[in-house]
Design a protein around this motif. Structure first.
Motif, mmCIF file in Angstrom:
data_model
loop_
_atom_site.group_PDB
_atom_site.id
_atom_site.type_symbol
_atom_site.label_atom_id
_atom_site.label_comp_id
_atom_site.label_asym_id
_atom_site.label_seq_id
_atom_site.Cartn_x
_atom_site.Cartn_y
_atom_site.Cartn_z
ATOM 1 N N VAL A 122 33.783 43.799 48.792
ATOM 2 C CA VAL A 122 34.785 43.953 49.851
ATOM 3 C C VAL A 122 34.047 44.244 51.151
ATOM 4 N N THR A 174 37.026 38.908 52.882
ATOM 5 C CA THR A 174 37.425 40.294 53.019
ATOM 6 C C THR A 174 37.249 40.975 51.669
ATOM 7 N N LYS A 175 37.602 40.274 50.594
ATOM 8 C CA LYS A 175 37.392 40.769 49.233
ATOM 9 C C LYS A 175 37.368 39.564 48.304
#
Length: 185
Positions: A56, A72-73
């Motif tokens: 992340v 973002t993740k």
């Protein structure tokens, strides 16, 4: 045990093992220090999620990239390349690789590398290719996005969002004014 190896950058060749979670960042106190000016102090976190590992981005300024895509993740696969600034890292999970090989052996399927290892390419290109089965393309919904605009306003800078909101306000005001003129008539 999974590990992350630095493949490009100042500490090339260093390897770090991952137990539950590690922080990647510019600080020397980070679990995996990234010696690059484009790295944030606490740039990203790799952590165990069930039987797999995920990465992340911790709201870094310059972003975290996995296999060339800004993330973002994302769940990591063994062999994935993580890039932070000019530093490249490789995620390796020997346990997951062994599990995947065991499942492939149990199903009786061979990987493409095993199936075509040492075999010359087919010479007869005139044979038709027959596709068996049909898998429709799946499109994911826009998360928190505006389906009318087709993108997520949260991904834009504050200035760009302000311009869009002002433009929408001007359009709304113009529609209301035209409606007033029609009704007042």
């Amino acid at each position: 045990m999974p590990k992350i190896a630095i493949t490009e950058g100042p500490d090339q060749g260093r390897e770090y093992t991952i137990d539950q979670a590690v922080i990647l960042g510019r600080l020397d106190s980070s679990d995996i220090p990234i010696h690059d000016r484009k790295a944030s102090r606490e740039h990203a976190k790799v952590y165990r999620q069930g039987q797999r590992y995920a990465i992340v981005d911790l709201n870094s300024s310059n972003g975290t990239f996995v296999n060339g895509s800004r993330i973002t993740k994302v769940l990591l696969e063994s062999g994935d390349e993580i890039r932070i600034g000019t530093v490249a890292l490789r995620f390796q999970d020997p346990e997951a690789e062994a599990q995947r090989e065991k499942q492939a052996a149990a199903s009786g399927r061979k990987s493409l590398d095993e199936a075509f290892a040492g075999k010359p390419a087919a010479k007869d290109d005139s044979a038709p290719v027959v596709l068996k089965g049909y898998q429709p393309i799946q499109y994911s919904r826009i998360k928190r996005g505006n389906p009318g605009l087709g993108f997520d306003l949260d991904q834009l800078s504050e200035g760009a969002r302000l311009l869009i909101y002002l433009a929408l306000l001007v359009v709304f005001t113009a529609i209301m004014y035209v409606g007033y003129l029609v009704l007042a008539g």
